[in-house]
Design a protein around this motif. Structure first.
Motif: not given
Length: 195
Positions: A24-31, A46-53, A187-195
């Motif tokens: 699960l991560e939140f990403k920030a990027s340039y479109f 412009g700036a594009l951002y949002g979550p990804e699973v 861009g880049a994302g910061l997240g946490y890995r559940f395993n």
């Protein structure tokens, strides 16, 4: 008692999902739009951002599914008359990723389906002041998850989104055109890995 047994049976039915790898991560990027018309109106990006699973599929070690939702808002000026305009884009995506593990994390390739909602607000008498429309396209992904301590990770990625959105209620005497919202996303994302 029957209700309790039913709850346990549901828990055991979904147990394999909990044992799989989930990111699960939140990403920030340039479109950066590839359409010159979009760039002429709204600038170079412009700036594009949002979550990804991202979640492991079945028993296959390297195949993952992903789902994401992003947001971009950009102001611009119409071509010719230079009247103010604004667009809000909400791209959703669902698809598959293939992981290639290496010593610092996982490299991945992905491909998915991408519905996109486009809302525009125009300050012009020649077109509708507000339009809202869905378009459908795809997204290709390439990136690397770098493992950090305590199950955290950093995602460095490059995506290509290809989608066009049709015109509805364009205004009297206006030729309906499709808005090309295709573009390169990095861009880049910061997240946490559940395993």
């Amino acid at each position: 008692m029957v209700k309790t047994l039913r709850n346990f049976s549901l828990l055991f039915a979904f147990m394999p999902l909990f044992c799989r790898d989930v990111l699960l991560e939140f990403k920030a990027s340039y479109f950066y739009p590839t359409s010159s018309c979009t760039r002429d109106i709204y600038g170079r990006g412009g700036a594009l951002y949002g979550p990804e699973v991202t979640f492991q599929l079945c028993q296959e070690r390297n195949w993952y599914g992903f789902a994401s939702a992003d947001f971009l808002s950009k102001k611009g000026h119409s071509v010719g008359l230079c009247e103010p305009t604004k667009m809000d884009i909400v791209p959703l995506a669902i698809g598959l990723k293939y992981f290639v593990p290496f010593c610092y994390g996982d490299f991945y390739l992905g491909l998915g389906f991408q519905p996109v909602h486009l809302k525009t607000v125009n300050c012009s008498t020649f077109v509708s002041q507000t339009t809202s429309k869905w378009g459908f396209g795809g997204i290709a992904k390439i990136g690397t998850y770098f493992d950090l301590p305590c199950n955290f990770f950093v995602d460095i990625f490059l995506d290509y989104s290809f989608v066009k959105v049709g015109c509805s209620n364009c205004g009297a005497g206006v030729t309906p055109l499709k808005a090309d919202l295709s573009g390169v996303i990095f861009g880049a994302g910061l997240g946490y890995r559940f395993n």
